[in-house]
Write a protein that holds these residues in place. Sequence first.
Motif, PDB file in Angstrom:
ATOM      1  N   LEU A  51      31.005  53.223  53.751  1.00 25.86           N
ATOM      2  CA  LEU A  51      30.043  52.158  53.458  1.00 25.86           C
ATOM      3  C   LEU A  51      28.720  52.726  52.969  1.00 25.86           C
ATOM      4  N   ILE A  52      28.233  53.751  53.643  1.00 22.11           N
ATOM      5  CA  ILE A  52      26.946  54.356  53.270  1.00 22.11           C
ATOM      6  C   ILE A  52      27.036  54.989  51.887  1.00 22.11           C
ATOM      7  N   LEU A  53      28.141  55.696  51.623  1.00 18.92           N
ATOM      8  CA  LEU A  53      28.325  56.305  50.301  1.00 18.92           C
ATOM      9  C   LEU A  53      28.344  55.240  49.210  1.00 18.92           C
ATOM     10  N   GLU A  54      29.067  54.152  49.463  1.00 20.66           N
ATOM     11  CA  GLU A  54      29.132  53.088  48.462  1.00 20.66           C
ATOM     12  C   GLU A  54      27.756  52.462  48.242  1.00 20.66           C
ATOM     13  N   MET A  55      27.013  52.234  49.327  1.00 21.10           N
ATOM     14  CA  MET A  55      25.678  51.642  49.186  1.00 21.10           C
ATOM     15  C   MET A  55      24.767  52.522  48.336  1.00 21.10           C
ATOM     16  N   LEU A  56      24.821  53.837  48.579  1.00 22.46           N
ATOM     17  CA  LEU A  56      23.980  54.765  47.813  1.00 22.46           C
ATOM     18  C   LEU A  56      24.379  54.779  46.338  1.00 22.46           C
ATOM     19  N   ILE A  57      25.677  54.871  46.077  1.00 25.15           N
ATOM     20  CA  ILE A  57      26.155  54.896  44.696  1.00 25.15           C
ATOM     21  C   ILE A  57      25.832  53.589  43.987  1.00 25.15           C
ATOM     22  N   ALA A  59      23.477  51.389  44.671  1.00 26.84           N
ATOM     23  CA  ALA A  59      22.044  51.188  44.475  1.00 26.84           C
ATOM     24  C   ALA A  59      21.479  52.117  43.402  1.00 26.84           C
ATOM     25  N   VAL A  60      21.882  53.398  43.448  1.00 31.90           N
ATOM     26  CA  VAL A  60      21.308  54.397  42.538  1.00 31.90           C
ATOM     27  C   VAL A  60      21.967  54.355  41.169  1.00 31.90           C
ATOM     28  N   TRP A  61      23.299  54.294  41.145  1.00 36.93           N
ATOM     29  CA  TRP A  61      24.032  54.376  39.883  1.00 36.93           C
ATOM     30  C   TRP A  61      24.160  53.011  39.221  1.00 36.93           C
ATOM     31  N   LYS A  62      24.541  52.008  39.994  1.00 36.57           N
ATOM     32  CA  LYS A  62      24.770  50.675  39.440  1.00 36.57           C
ATOM     33  C   LYS A  62      23.518  49.792  39.451  1.00 36.57           C
ATOM     34  N   GLY A  63      22.515  50.181  40.249  1.00 35.22           N
ATOM     35  CA  GLY A  63      21.307  49.363  40.339  1.00 35.22           C
ATOM     36  C   GLY A  63      21.515  48.058  41.080  1.00 35.22           C
ATOM     37  N   ARG A  64      22.513  48.038  41.996  1.00 33.86           N
ATOM     38  CA  ARG A  64      22.809  46.818  42.747  1.00 33.86           C
ATOM     39  C   ARG A  64      22.799  47.130  44.239  1.00 33.86           C
ATOM     40  N   PRO A  65      21.642  47.030  44.890  1.00 31.52           N
ATOM     41  CA  PRO A  65      21.602  47.291  46.335  1.00 31.52           C
ATOM     42  C   PRO A  65      22.385  46.236  47.107  1.00 31.52           C
ATOM     43  N   ILE A 199      39.927  49.491  48.712  1.00 31.25           N
ATOM     44  CA  ILE A 199      40.094  48.767  47.443  1.00 31.25           C
ATOM     45  C   ILE A 199      39.065  47.648  47.279  1.00 31.25           C
ATOM     46  N   HIS A 200      38.246  47.408  48.288  1.00 31.85           N
ATOM     47  CA  HIS A 200      37.194  46.389  48.183  1.00 31.85           C
ATOM     48  C   HIS A 200      35.913  47.025  47.638  1.00 31.85           C
ATOM     49  N   THR A 201      35.937  47.404  46.396  1.00 32.51           N
ATOM     50  CA  THR A 201      34.748  48.020  45.800  1.00 32.51           C
ATOM     51  C   THR A 201      34.711  47.774  44.299  1.00 32.51           C
ATOM     52  N   GLU A 202      33.497  47.770  43.745  1.00 40.28           N
ATOM     53  CA  GLU A 202      33.309  47.635  42.299  1.00 40.28           C
ATOM     54  C   GLU A 202      32.967  48.970  41.639  1.00 40.28           C
ATOM     55  N   ILE A 203      32.839  50.034  42.423  1.00 40.90           N
ATOM     56  CA  ILE A 203      32.415  51.309  41.830  1.00 40.90           C
ATOM     57  C   ILE A 203      33.599  52.126  41.303  1.00 40.90           C
ATOM     58  N   ILE A 204      34.829  51.668  41.585  1.00 43.62           N
ATOM     59  CA  ILE A 204      36.021  52.327  41.039  1.00 43.62           C
ATOM     60  C   ILE A 204      36.627  51.403  39.991  1.00 43.62           C
ATOM     61  N   ASN A 205      36.823  51.913  38.793  1.00 46.79           N
ATOM     62  CA  ASN A 205      37.345  51.087  37.709  1.00 46.79           C
ATOM     63  C   ASN A 205      38.864  51.183  37.635  1.00 46.79           C
ATOM     64  N   ASN A 206      39.398  51.714  36.564  1.00 47.33           N
ATOM     65  CA  ASN A 206      40.842  51.778  36.365  1.00 47.33           C
ATOM     66  C   ASN A 206      41.386  53.129  36.834  1.00 47.33           C
ATOM     67  N   LEU A 207      42.528  53.110  37.517  1.00 54.89           N
ATOM     68  CA  LEU A 207      43.124  54.336  38.045  1.00 54.89           C
ATOM     69  C   LEU A 207      44.361  54.767  37.264  1.00 54.89           C
ATOM     70  N   GLY A 208      44.465  54.345  36.024  1.00 58.07           N
ATOM     71  CA  GLY A 208      45.533  54.802  35.151  1.00 58.07           C
ATOM     72  C   GLY A 208      46.922  54.409  35.620  1.00 58.07           C
ATOM     73  N   PRO A 209      47.873  55.355  35.620  1.00 60.27           N
ATOM     74  CA  PRO A 209      49.265  55.039  35.986  1.00 60.27           C
ATOM     75  C   PRO A 209      49.420  54.476  37.398  1.00 60.27           C
ATOM     76  N   LEU A 210      48.485  54.808  38.296  1.00 56.37           N
ATOM     77  CA  LEU A 210      48.577  54.298  39.668  1.00 56.37           C
ATOM     78  C   LEU A 210      48.483  52.774  39.708  1.00 56.37           C
ATOM     79  N   GLU A 211      47.862  52.195  38.675  1.00 48.39           N
ATOM     80  CA  GLU A 211      47.730  50.733  38.614  1.00 48.39           C
ATOM     81  C   GLU A 211      49.098  50.045  38.536  1.00 48.39           C
ATOM     82  N   LEU A 212      50.121  50.768  38.083  1.00 45.52           N
ATOM     83  CA  LEU A 212      51.453  50.188  37.936  1.00 45.52           C
ATOM     84  C   LEU A 212      52.155  50.012  39.282  1.00 45.52           C
ATOM     85  N   ILE A 213      51.787  50.841  40.254  1.00 47.20           N
ATOM     86  CA  ILE A 213      52.516  50.870  41.523  1.00 47.20           C
ATOM     87  C   ILE A 213      51.666  50.403  42.701  1.00 47.20           C
TER      88      ILE A 213
END
Length: 446
Positions: A51-57, A59-65, A199-213
């Motif tokens: 949770l803390i890592l996601e909050m930091l990323i 807020a700092v990277w996405k600009g969404r605290p 999987i409840h996060t917006e900071i991870i986008n597409n995971l390529g072939p893993l999306e199929l399974i």
Amino acid sequence: MGGYTGQVNLTISQGARMMFYVLYPNETSFKTVEEVPDYVDKATAYFFVMLILEMLISAVWKGRPLRVNDGLTSLSAGVMSRLPDVAFRGVEVTTYIYVWNNYRLVELPWDSPWTWWLTFLGVDFAYYWFHRMAHEVNIIWAGHQTHHSSEDYNLTTALRQSFLQKYFSWMFYWPMALLIPPSVFAVHLQFNLLYQFWIHTEIINNLGPLELILNTPSHHRVHHGRNPYCIDSNYAGTLIIWDRMFGTFVAEKDKVVYGLTHPINTFEPFTVQLQHLIYIWKTFWSTPGFSNKLSVIFKGPGWGPGKPRLGLPEELPKVTGDEKPYDPEQSKAVQIYSCIHFILLLAIYQHMFAAKHILSPITILGRILYILLMLTSLGFLLENRAGAAVLEMFRCFAFLLLQKYGFLATDIPVLTSICEVIFSICAASWGLKAISQRMFKMKKED
């Protein structure tokens, strides 16, 4: 007391892998349910690190605290959902053991990797159908809707769980009890839940072939959306293959708007948990005809007389993408105060689970009632509700009384003294605020 009692000590590597369902059969096979660790409880530290890592990323990277009000409401729901587990083994495991003891047809070996992998598939398959029915059967949706009520999508949303949901899900796992030992089932039931955290996060986008399974953040974002294209899709727990097989898969495309189709606009925990159950109760009595009354309970949330089982898609509210989430203005001071006191509450909550086998039933009851009072008061504060100051003053006094008579006692005298000072100051401050608000109201009325 019931619950898992296994005392396995996880390494840091095992704890991290546990969150992604990559522990192996030889690490997680147990002969009896009593030997199975409470993996969900052991995951608490990992929840908060992530949770803390996601909050930091974010807020700092996405600009969404993180929004404090929505985040704390989600965490409050998570705490609330786990309170019955302090005193009782989960209903899913209890009913499973009953079927196993009385009706099993075959006894697969508990220490076989084949049994482990079969259970992995069986639990995930059963979860898919439970999850799907939780969206298609109104009375089950009454429990599950809590999880969807957040208008944000982050790791706190994963913890926004219903204390009612487990009382509907158990029946979907019963067929497995005819052949799979309860100890193996109890392991996978927990891992299936823990996998769904990340999987409840917006900071991870597409995971390529893993999306199929696999079920991924992209797939699950769609599931949490209230856009028309998102409704009733992507029910997977771990494997997205079930959705692909049964025609419920939808890929992420347009910007996802999160939350319920009809937002509840509240942070008060009992309303978050029970609002749809109350709606069903009112609708049941106002709907004419016995068969229609049964349909209110067992058909979809959007059903009404003369409509299809799942309702009419064209009746769903339009989503433009410009919707603003429910966000009553709140001072930074109150937000910081709420966060600090919630952290203090977590210390009580964690200690209660760690010491539940030595605490008396009356002590556990006292702590549970205090936690519920705290969560309610927190919801009032985050909404600026009338009476919030009075309720918070009462909550602080309740803490002092419970601590004085041993219900919230600690083994650290200095900490006890510090809490006495802090909560006495808080009680006095909220009392003065309540008086000030009352005087202002009287003056305004005059």
